[in-house]
Structures are given as structure tokens and as C-alpha cells.
Design an enzyme around this catalytic site. Structure first.
Site, PDB file in Angstrom:
ATOM      1  N   CYS A 114     -10.226  41.076  74.724  1.00 53.75           N
ATOM      2  CA  CYS A 114     -10.994  42.146  74.084  1.00 53.75           C
ATOM      3  C   CYS A 114     -10.200  43.437  74.180  1.00 53.75           C
ATOM      4  CB  CYS A 114     -12.343  42.303  74.773  1.00 53.75           C
ATOM      5  SG  CYS A 114     -13.395  43.565  74.028  1.00 53.75           S
ATOM      6  N   HIS A 157     -17.994  37.371  68.350  1.00 52.62           N
ATOM      7  CA  HIS A 157     -17.443  38.315  69.342  1.00 52.62           C
ATOM      8  C   HIS A 157     -17.770  39.751  68.921  1.00 52.62           C
ATOM      9  CE1 HIS A 157     -14.142  39.726  72.204  1.00 52.62           C
ATOM     10  NE2 HIS A 157     -14.388  40.786  71.472  1.00 52.62           N
ATOM     11  N   GLU A 158     -17.627  40.028  67.618  1.00 52.97           N
ATOM     12  CA  GLU A 158     -17.890  41.396  67.138  1.00 52.97           C
ATOM     13  C   GLU A 158     -19.375  41.740  67.160  1.00 52.97           C
ATOM     14  OE1 GLU A 158     -14.059  41.584  67.215  1.00 52.97           O
ATOM     15  OE2 GLU A 158     -15.418  43.293  67.034  1.00 52.97           O
TER      16      GLU A 158
HETATM   17  O1  LIG Z   1     -12.035  43.417  71.138  1.00 54.63           O
HETATM   18  C1  LIG Z   1     -12.295  43.017  69.989  1.00 54.63           C
HETATM   19  O2  LIG Z   1     -13.427  42.964  69.522  1.00 54.63           O
HETATM   20  C2  LIG Z   1     -11.156  42.467  69.195  1.00 54.63           C
HETATM   21  C3  LIG Z   1     -10.738  41.144  69.733  1.00 54.63           C
HETATM   22  C4  LIG Z   1     -11.505  40.122  68.942  1.00 54.63           C
HETATM   23  C5  LIG Z   1     -11.526  38.719  69.437  1.00 54.63           C
HETATM   24  C6  LIG Z   1     -12.268  37.784  68.723  1.00 54.63           C
HETATM   25  C7  LIG Z   1     -12.344  36.469  69.127  1.00 54.63           C
HETATM   26  C8  LIG Z   1     -11.673  36.047  70.253  1.00 54.63           C
HETATM   27  C9  LIG Z   1     -10.914  36.965  70.971  1.00 54.63           C
HETATM   28  C10 LIG Z   1     -10.857  38.301  70.572  1.00 54.63           C
HETATM   29  C11 LIG Z   1      -9.215  41.159  69.618  1.00 54.63           C
HETATM   30  O3  LIG Z   1      -8.843  40.579  68.424  1.00 54.63           O
HETATM   31  S1  LIG Z   1      -8.428  40.466  71.019  1.00 54.63           S
HETATM   32  C12 LIG Z   1      -6.823  40.162  70.585  1.00 54.63           C
HETATM   33  C13 LIG Z   1      -6.623  38.982  69.690  1.00 54.63           C
HETATM   34  C14 LIG Z   1      -5.739  39.100  68.657  1.00 54.63           C
HETATM   35  C15 LIG Z   1      -5.515  38.032  67.831  1.00 54.63           C
HETATM   36  C16 LIG Z   1      -6.166  36.823  68.039  1.00 54.63           C
HETATM   37  C17 LIG Z   1      -7.073  36.701  69.080  1.00 54.63           C
HETATM   38  C18 LIG Z   1      -7.308  37.789  69.918  1.00 54.63           C
HETATM   39 NI    NI Z   2     -13.983  42.782  71.914  1.00 53.82          NI
END
Ligand SMILES: O=C(O)C[C@@H](Cc1ccccc1)[C@H](O)SCc1ccccc1
Ligand code: NI
Length: 187
Positions: A114, A157-158
Site C-alpha cells: 500500500c 483494495h481501493e
Molecule cells: O495503496 C494503494 O491503494 C495502491 C496500491 C494498490 C494495490 C492493489 C492491490 C494489491 C496491492 C496494492 C499500490 O498499487 S501498491 C504497489 C503495487 C504496484 C503494482 C502492482 C501491485 C502493487
Molecule cells: Ni492502499
């Protein structure tokens, strides 16, 4: 565009609040978030620009993560096969509601991270493998989409961010790598 300094980190109460519904037409501030959040995701997914602006790559960014406690999140999920440059899901989801969800779970094999959580928290994050998502876009148009696997995981997640929930809340405390046995593992 947002930079890492604009991203609120775990510990800030805004990440644990239930965000407010968004009214239409969007205010200037809300339009600004939509534009800057999607720009962040696009830049962060370009290796050159990501390095240049010292960003952490992201596939989603929710408004509370930049201190705006409103029900909005930008989502940009690249398609899993590289040569297809059409994203598997790209939109700013406003007032999102999961109208139906599979009983079956899905989880990323590498666990989750995250942008608002600097520490690594190992473990599986069991989510619904398939969801039907209803949301409004920046023009106030209502969409209803069926998502599965990776795009479904990212949207959940969002949407969690809009309810004050962080990914590690879902990790099994006793055994972080335990997931319900028919969980679809997504790599
Ligand atoms: O913090 C956030 O909301 C963004 C996260 C979203 C996320 C969704 C699903 C699973 C893990 C994280 C960021 O994208 S974390 C970094 C990342 C980048 C590419 C692929 C997966 C995670
Ligand atoms: Ni997040």
C-alpha cells in the site's frame, strides 16, 4: 500530479475514516483529484518517469490517501499480458458499491502492499475473486462492471480505503499465509 510527499501514511486518522459520498457536478477540488490521481498512476507505471519523480508504482490511489475523505479512487490496472497495452481496468471510480460478489476468494500470491503503508506486511489478503461493481465516473455517468482476479482485487483494495480499511486488516494473525482452501491464488 501527486508526489510521494502528498501521500498520507498509516497512522493518520484520515485513513481510518469512512469517506463521504461525492456530490455531482464535481467540485473543482474533486476534479483536481481525479486528474492528478490518474496522472500519478500513469507516471508511476512508466519506469523512466517513476524513477525521475521518485514514485512508488501504483495501480490504484484513493482520495483519503492524499487527505481527501471522499468516495473517489483512481484505478489503472495494466493488462497482464505485456504486448496488449490496453489496461484491464482504467477509470476514476466515484461512490463505488460492490453490488454482488463471489463466495470464492482470490488472493495475490505475493500478498499486497500500500502506498500509505511503508512497512512490508507479509501474508495473503483474501478478497472476493469476482465482483460486480457499480460506480459513477467523473461525468456522473453510472457504470456497472463485472471484474475478476487482479482488477477485482485492486478495486476491493481501493474501496477498502474509502471505508477506513487497510490491506493488512484482512491478513490472518495466527497464520498470515493461511487462506480459505478454495482461494484462487493470483500471480
Ligand atoms: O495503496 C494503494 O491503494 C495502491 C496500491 C494498490 C494495490 C492493489 C492491490 C494489491 C496491492 C496494492 C499500490 O498499487 S501498491 C504497489 C503495487 C504496484 C503494482 C502492482 C501491485 C502493487
Ligand atoms: Ni492502499
Amino acid at each position: 500530479m501527486y508526489l510521494m510527499k502528498d501521500i498520507v501514511r498509516d497512522g493518520d486518522p484520515v485513513l481510518r475514516k469512512r469517506a463521504a459520498k461525492v456530490e455531482f457536478p464535481l467540485s473543482k477540488e474533486d476534479q483536481e483529484f481525479a486528474k492528478r490521481a490518474m496522472e500519478y498512476l500513469e507516471v508511476s507505471q512508466d519506469p523512466e518517469l517513476c524513477k525521475k519523480y521518485k514514485l512508488r508504482a501504483g495501480v490504484g490511489l484513493a482520495a483519503p490517501q492524499v487527505g481527501i475523505s471522499k468516495q473517489m479512487a483512481a484505478v489503472l490496472v495494466p493488462s497482464l499480458d505485456e504486448d496488449d497495452d490496453k489496461p484491464s481496468f482504467k477509470d476514476v471510480i466515484i461512490n463505488p458499491v460492490i453490488v454482488s460478489e463471489s463466495v470464492q476468494y482470490g488472493a495475490l500470491t505475493e500478498g499486497e502492499g500500500c502506498l500509505s503503508v511503508d512497512k512490508d506486511v507479509p501474508g495473503y489478503v483474501p478478497r472476493h475473486d469476482r465482483i460486480t461493481l457499480r460506480y459513477q465516473d467523473v461525468n456522473g455517468e453510472t457504470h456497472q462492471v463485472r471484474l475478476k482476479n487482479y482488477p477485482a482485487i485492486v478495486c476491493q483494495h481501493e474501496i477498502d480505503h474509502l471505508h477506513g480499511v487497510l490491506f493488512y486488516d484482512h491478513i490472518n494473525k495466527e497464520d498470515p499465509f493461511k487462506a480459505p482452501d478454495d482461494t484462487i491464488m493470483i500471480s
